[in-house]
Scaffold this active site. Sequence first.
Site, PDB file in Angstrom:
ATOM      1  CD  GLU A 177      -2.783   1.262   2.475  1.00  0.00           C
ATOM      2  OE1 GLU A 177      -2.782   0.324   3.283  1.00  0.00           O
ATOM      3  OE2 GLU A 177      -3.496   2.274   2.616  1.00  0.00           O
ATOM      4  CE  LYS A 219      -5.979  -0.092   1.754  1.00  0.00           C
ATOM      5  NZ  LYS A 219      -6.666  -0.692   2.904  1.00  0.00           N
TER       6      LYS A 219
HETATM    7  P1  13P Z   1      -9.159   4.460   4.131  1.00  0.00           P
HETATM    8  O1  13P Z   1     -10.018   3.741   3.137  1.00  0.00           O
HETATM    9  O2  13P Z   1      -9.936   5.106   5.243  1.00  0.00           O
HETATM   10  O3  13P Z   1      -8.156   5.353   3.491  1.00  0.00           O
HETATM   11  O4  13P Z   1      -8.329   3.342   4.898  1.00  0.00           O
HETATM   12  C1  13P Z   1      -7.771   2.337   4.176  1.00  0.00           C
HETATM   13  C2  13P Z   1      -6.545   1.911   4.851  1.00  0.00           C
HETATM   14  O5  13P Z   1      -6.380   0.741   5.146  1.00  0.00           O
HETATM   15  C3  13P Z   1      -5.515   2.903   5.126  1.00  0.00           C
HETATM   16  O6  13P Z   1      -4.322   2.275   5.422  1.00  0.00           O
END
Ligand code: 13P
Length: 342
Positions: A177, A219
């Site tokens: 991510e 992600k």
């Molecule tokens: P949000 O969808 O609130 O951005 O959170 C996703 C997430 O896992 C952030 O690390």
Amino acid sequence: MSMSEMRKTALAMVARGQGILAADESTGTIEKRFKSINVENTEPNRQAYRDMLFTTKGLGDYVSGVILYDETLRQKSKAGVPFPELLKKNGMIPGIKVDEGAKDLALCRNEKVTEGLDGLMKRCAEYYKMGARFAKWRAVITIGDGTPTTTCIAANAHALARYAAICQANGLVPIVEPEVLMDGNHGIERCQEVTEWALNAVYEALYINRVSLEESVLKPSMVISGADAKRQAPVAEVAERTVTVLKRCVPAAVAGIVFLSGGQSDEIASEHLDAMNKMFKGNLPWPLSFSYGRALQHASLNAWRGSTANVAAAQAALLHRARMNSLASKGEYRPDLEKNAA
Ligand code: 13P
């Protein structure tokens, strides 16, 4: 060739019409969420809140997996069932956030690097034993005056790749991510440029660190205008620019792509995902789905407000958002469906 357990997990995470619920708020982050509804941040309240989310009937129809925080992975439901077991029973794969948060990046003003690599090998082995089958690590990249720096992009790509390799060595599918934050007044073009830069760095680092892409999930953040930008790009432009960047940077071998919501409103997050899936239906190498935190939980949290009497309404709100995003992941969402919410 028989399919590895990690490959099967990765494919199950992005199965058609399914996405991931990010419920991995650290104790500090959940405090912010609870403050907004005047609920005290205690262990029993955190347990009650997660119990409400995870016992939602039918959630497994739209949600393939749930990302937990260390404390939550060790907690039990009200009925005394360990949360990882409860999720499995309800058709969802338990996952675990393994990073230890974004910390100041030395010599780089206003920039962060995510920490948590020390001891990660041991922690991942324990998490696997406890039932987790995938993990998450979030890097944050800030757009600003003179940022991001090459230092920030490289340090975060390196950490993400080391994390992903350690996960795979322990049987956990890594969710990679790299989040480009929406804070700032930059235009969508700048967001596109930075997202492309960050993703290219991440995939180079994953290659160097021998990460198996087939057993990984990306992600990313969507390519959108800065939150304070004068011009807010319309939905179609967000969809087109986001997919353009993904096509340029993400190898076809990656099992799937699940977006974070990053502070977008609930409905806009659904609209953006839907637009991408409508526009490129069947013509992309990976499924595009969701791994939302706020955009799945916001309405539910507000309905709950810490009271048992509100559990049914809070669960209905969560199920509704999960269903809307499931439809969006198939390009079948329609804004008028919001009005028919239970
Ligand atoms: P949000 O969808 O609130 O951005 O959170 C996703 C997430 O896992 C952030 O690390």
